[in-house]
Design an enzyme around this catalytic site. Sequence first.
Site, PDB file in Angstrom:
ATOM      1  N   HIS A  17       0.829  -1.199   0.000  1.00  0.00           N
ATOM      2  CA  HIS A  17       0.000   0.000   0.000  1.00  0.00           C
ATOM      3  C   HIS A  17       0.857   1.240   0.000  1.00  0.00           C
ATOM      4  O   HIS A  17       1.272   1.722   1.054  1.00  0.00           O
ATOM      5  CB  HIS A  17      -0.898  -0.044   1.262  1.00  0.00           C
ATOM      6  CG  HIS A  17      -1.983   0.984   1.265  1.00  0.00           C
ATOM      7  ND1 HIS A  17      -3.211   0.765   1.851  1.00  0.00           N
ATOM      8  CD2 HIS A  17      -2.042   2.239   0.762  1.00  0.00           C
ATOM      9  CE1 HIS A  17      -3.976   1.843   1.706  1.00  0.00           C
ATOM     10  NE2 HIS A  17      -3.289   2.754   1.055  1.00  0.00           N
ATOM     11  N   HIS A  58       1.450   5.218  -2.109  1.00  0.00           N
ATOM     12  CA  HIS A  58       0.964   6.201  -3.080  1.00  0.00           C
ATOM     13  C   HIS A  58       2.184   6.810  -3.739  1.00  0.00           C
ATOM     14  O   HIS A  58       2.962   7.503  -3.078  1.00  0.00           O
ATOM     15  CB  HIS A  58       0.135   7.270  -2.368  1.00  0.00           C
ATOM     16  CG  HIS A  58      -1.095   6.722  -1.720  1.00  0.00           C
ATOM     17  ND1 HIS A  58      -2.295   6.641  -2.384  1.00  0.00           N
ATOM     18  CD2 HIS A  58      -1.308   6.195  -0.485  1.00  0.00           C
ATOM     19  CE1 HIS A  58      -3.204   6.101  -1.572  1.00  0.00           C
ATOM     20  NE2 HIS A  58      -2.630   5.820  -0.417  1.00  0.00           N
ATOM     21  N   LEU A  59       2.359   6.528  -5.037  1.00  0.00           N
ATOM     22  CA  LEU A  59       3.534   7.026  -5.742  1.00  0.00           C
ATOM     23  C   LEU A  59       3.299   8.395  -6.387  1.00  0.00           C
ATOM     24  O   LEU A  59       4.236   8.995  -6.897  1.00  0.00           O
ATOM     25  CB  LEU A  59       4.002   6.010  -6.797  1.00  0.00           C
ATOM     26  CG  LEU A  59       4.550   4.698  -6.227  1.00  0.00           C
ATOM     27  CD1 LEU A  59       4.951   3.743  -7.337  1.00  0.00           C
ATOM     28  CD2 LEU A  59       5.743   4.965  -5.314  1.00  0.00           C
ATOM     29  N   ASN A 105      -5.240   6.427  -6.797  1.00  0.00           N
ATOM     30  CA  ASN A 105      -5.744   7.800  -6.669  1.00  0.00           C
ATOM     31  C   ASN A 105      -4.745   8.825  -7.165  1.00  0.00           C
ATOM     32  O   ASN A 105      -4.412   9.800  -6.506  1.00  0.00           O
ATOM     33  CB  ASN A 105      -6.185   8.104  -5.226  1.00  0.00           C
ATOM     34  CG  ASN A 105      -5.057   7.975  -4.221  1.00  0.00           C
ATOM     35  OD1 ASN A 105      -4.064   7.292  -4.473  1.00  0.00           O
ATOM     36  ND2 ASN A 105      -5.202   8.628  -3.091  1.00  0.00           N
ATOM     37  N   HIS A 119      -5.390  -0.507   5.877  1.00  0.00           N
ATOM     38  CA  HIS A 119      -5.049   0.312   7.055  1.00  0.00           C
ATOM     39  C   HIS A 119      -6.052   0.212   8.217  1.00  0.00           C
ATOM     40  O   HIS A 119      -6.765   1.164   8.527  1.00  0.00           O
ATOM     41  CB  HIS A 119      -4.831   1.773   6.678  1.00  0.00           C
ATOM     42  CG  HIS A 119      -5.854   2.352   5.733  1.00  0.00           C
ATOM     43  ND1 HIS A 119      -7.215   2.265   5.931  1.00  0.00           N
ATOM     44  CD2 HIS A 119      -5.679   3.019   4.565  1.00  0.00           C
ATOM     45  CE1 HIS A 119      -7.825   2.875   4.941  1.00  0.00           C
ATOM     46  NE2 HIS A 119      -6.929   3.341   4.101  1.00  0.00           N
ATOM     47  N   ASN A 166      -5.540   9.522   7.386  1.00  0.00           N
ATOM     48  CA  ASN A 166      -6.846   8.896   7.394  1.00  0.00           C
ATOM     49  C   ASN A 166      -6.696   7.425   7.051  1.00  0.00           C
ATOM     50  O   ASN A 166      -6.187   7.116   5.984  1.00  0.00           O
ATOM     51  CB  ASN A 166      -7.747   9.580   6.371  1.00  0.00           C
ATOM     52  CG  ASN A 166      -9.198   9.145   6.497  1.00  0.00           C
ATOM     53  OD1 ASN A 166      -9.588   8.512   7.465  1.00  0.00           O
ATOM     54  ND2 ASN A 166      -9.989   9.496   5.517  1.00  0.00           N
ATOM     55  N   ASP A 173       1.006   2.453   3.666  1.00  0.00           N
ATOM     56  CA  ASP A 173       0.149   3.567   3.225  1.00  0.00           C
ATOM     57  C   ASP A 173       0.996   4.828   3.077  1.00  0.00           C
ATOM     58  O   ASP A 173       0.604   5.933   3.478  1.00  0.00           O
ATOM     59  CB  ASP A 173      -1.014   3.801   4.198  1.00  0.00           C
ATOM     60  CG  ASP A 173      -2.102   4.692   3.598  1.00  0.00           C
ATOM     61  OD1 ASP A 173      -3.025   5.058   4.328  1.00  0.00           O
ATOM     62  OD2 ASP A 173      -1.993   5.039   2.397  1.00  0.00           O
ATOM     63  N   HIS A 182       3.411  14.163   0.944  1.00  0.00           N
ATOM     64  CA  HIS A 182       2.876  15.518   0.728  1.00  0.00           C
ATOM     65  C   HIS A 182       4.022  16.491   0.878  1.00  0.00           C
ATOM     66  O   HIS A 182       4.918  16.283   1.674  1.00  0.00           O
ATOM     67  CB  HIS A 182       1.801  15.859   1.773  1.00  0.00           C
ATOM     68  CG  HIS A 182       0.541  15.085   1.594  1.00  0.00           C
ATOM     69  ND1 HIS A 182      -0.299  15.271   0.523  1.00  0.00           N
ATOM     70  CD2 HIS A 182      -0.014  14.105   2.338  1.00  0.00           C
ATOM     71  CE1 HIS A 182      -1.328  14.435   0.615  1.00  0.00           C
ATOM     72  NE2 HIS A 182      -1.177  13.714   1.703  1.00  0.00           N
TER      73      HIS A 182
END
Lengths: 453, 309, 193
Positions: free
Chosen positions: A89, A91-92, A123, A261, A307, A334, A338
């Site tokens: 899990h 996010h690239l 996403n 998660h 989240n 996860d 940012h």
Amino acid sequence: MRILIAGGRVIDPASGVDEVVDLLIEDGRIVRIGKDVRGARCEVRGAEPPEASKGKRSKAAKNAESAINVDRVMDAAGLVVCPGLIDMHVHLRQPGREDKETIATGTLAAARGGFTAVCCMPNTDPVNDTRSVTEFILDTAKREGAVHVYPVGAISKGLRGEELAEIGELFESGCVAVSDDGRPVMNAELMRRAMEYAGMFDLPVISHCEDLHLSGKGVVHEGIVSTELGLCGIPSTSEAAMVARDILLAELTDARLHIAHVSAAESVRLIREAKARGVRVSCEATPHHFALTEEAVRGFNTNAKMNPPLRSESDRQAILAGLCDGTIDVIATDHAPHTIQDKEQEFDVAPFGVIGSETALALTLSTLVASGALPLKQAIAKLTSEPARILKLPKGRIAEGADADLTIFDPDREWTVDAFGFASKSRNTPFHGWELKGGTVATIVAGKVVWEA
Amino acid sequence: MGLARKDLLRMQDLTADEIRLILDTAESMKQVAGRDIKKVPALRGKTLINLFYEASTRTRTSFEIAGKWLSADVINVSTSSSSVAKGESLKDTGLTLQAMHPDIVVLRHPASGAAEFLAKQLAASVINAGDGAHEHPSQALLDLFTIREKKGRLEGLKAAIVGDIAHSRVARSNIHGMRKVGMEVRVAGPRTMLPCFIDRLGVEVFTDLERAIADVDIIMMLRLQLERQQAGLFPSLREYSRLFGLTLPRLKGAKSDVLIMHPGPINRGVEIAPEVADGPYSLILNQVENGVAVRMALLYLLAGAPQAG
Amino acid sequence: MVRGFFYALNLMAAELNEKAQILDQAGIQRAVTRIAHEIVERNKGTNDLVLIGLRSRGVDLARRIAQELKIIDGADIPVGTLDVTLYRDDLGRVGLQPVVRKTDIPFPINERRVVLVDDVLYTGRTIRAALDSLIDLGRPRLIQLAVLVDRGHRELPIRADYVGKNVPTSRQEQVQVLLTEEDGVDGVLIVKG
């Protein structure tokens, strides 16, 4: 390219092996495992002396060097060698938010954390709901990625939760699972159909469990910290209610459900009971959920905002218990990068998410294994054989003939987390400054060393 | 003597001694209001910026008067939420202000934690004039001042705070402040507006107004924000005021010399009946008057302090 | 009782440094009486006269002067208290912040003859602050200054109209005024260091 990894403690949960043996790698595969791999009579190719991984070189390495025909000997004395870690899990952020992370930097961060494979969530912008985006990700990964990248395709078009995405095409393009992660599938009928449909391709459905109505404008766990700080809270029930729903839908459709998660005690309880009934449900927990609680948010620390949120100590204890008794199958990060600007805002406004690739292994070792809560082999399983099993990937194991995806780590190395030294483009970690024990020494993907300390 | 701190962000930080110092100083400041020439030169040459991200006539005017009576130069910066969404982040606004070297910045902002966020960036003293649902320390201080003025003491008094506690920074600040000076505090409101674990802050929790106000010395009514009905927290104004509105008949259960307070602005007929708001035991206007004195005390104690570093 | 305690403490502290008494109780009484006579003489009576004392000891002295004026002239002269903290020119520079006390002048001062009373006149800055404060409170007809001790070292062009005793001092010395109302005993001491 032939590499000998000599004298390491090889732990392979899939086969149960836990002993000091040598591994010989050739052309991207493990070709020999044995106590005395240097049995054959050969010379060291190349003039340069092999590097020592650790200051001094072991007897095994010295012996090996003189007897085998290899390009490199890696001295793994005192180190652990395990199957390459798999992060189910992450996010690239590419395509769309390359300012936060790219496939290149995200996979390098993964490699630095000891991971040899990652599953990237859909996403992105555009959302990964078509062949073209999946192929873009795979192509970019092939050219620039440091580790294997397995895309997760969208459940619904645009992640809008209205219509099914073209899951068949996503499967054919190479997606290993489907999810609307980042968002829940609020419409139960749609989720039901997605489970049935994905079931045709034997794709697991990864669910981000959250009832958006219950979570509302919440930004932290609904608990004493939200009350004191005057922040809107997200009750545990927001997650648990959806977990319950998805479990029942999985029973109805006989789907393979994987809950992303897990953060709440109630969720762990529901999953435990479902497994006992024989439902095909699996789940994961993140290192921040087993290492931190809502208290980390005090001072309005946006690097503790994600989240599902960090919850109470009793929730954390339930997660630890779930990891120990097998209710929680997988540890996944996860990893959600940012930019500093994004996170340096008022708490309400800052985006949800923390990175985790480069601290996951150390946190697992420092928090779970060091305390005795989880034996080392089981901990490694949750990062290797378990995710491989759920995703049905031919990975996560050490065997002759298997792919040479390996992680070498030092379980004793003490180090301080320095977010500014991360390979990730982003710095949003709640663990900056933490003193951890256990660190990656080398990461080998398809027989090549993609990162070493 | 003096507040040994750069900022005033929350009641939760203050000690009972600091609260007493602020209240005592406010007493002396109150005299300035009675003079012909309502000015003292204590903050002459100091610059005060009122940075209000939420509309507020009452608090902003109060700080402005307080600054001007102390001879400070007062600048009002009002930004509506849309300009925030459009342009400058709070961080950039902070940096821009810092370049202008203000001595004090008073901030009101809709996000909890905003004052702390700004205080970290500015060398200036930051006074929290209300951050989201978190704290509104100058309000609690003026409330304590008003109570002490009327009753002559604070310790041992019983207060009930009634209304939308969950979303109220006034409630949180008052809970902390009152507890520190030795008051007993009760909170009351519909169950849907009571935050979880609020009892852990040392208060007794009620969902029945009459039981909550039985035998208390002070009743503090909170303003009901009409948006809460949209959020489904209560069914109608009618029902809310029927169950939780403070009317004259309801007051019979309280002490005969009970004092009524409200941070304002009041919703007449909703949380408080007009005859109660305007009645003889209402301290609502005293609160406003004392707001200036208390804020003068805060400005004096913060701006007069040697700057850190 | 508390004042006596502080007096004892003061004495103990004073004993650690050298001290010299420059006025005793009788001396202070004579100074007060003389100042009162001078006030009446200078103002040709006590019409429109008010006394305003600074800090705590200035107020005590003002009350004593008022008592003398009553004996001399039969008049009841009003006495007020003035706190000048908000008018000081050294706010922000002092290490600790001075506590603001109340100003209590329960009578109008417009067109009155105001006699400011303080115990020690030194740099003159306190009196400057007092003048600014009084002018914000009203418009006296005139302002005069009475001090028990003038120790020199003025930093502003301020002078006293009535002086109990001129005492040349060095900057390293402190002048301590003790009054029965505050300290349980009357006396003026010079303390070194």
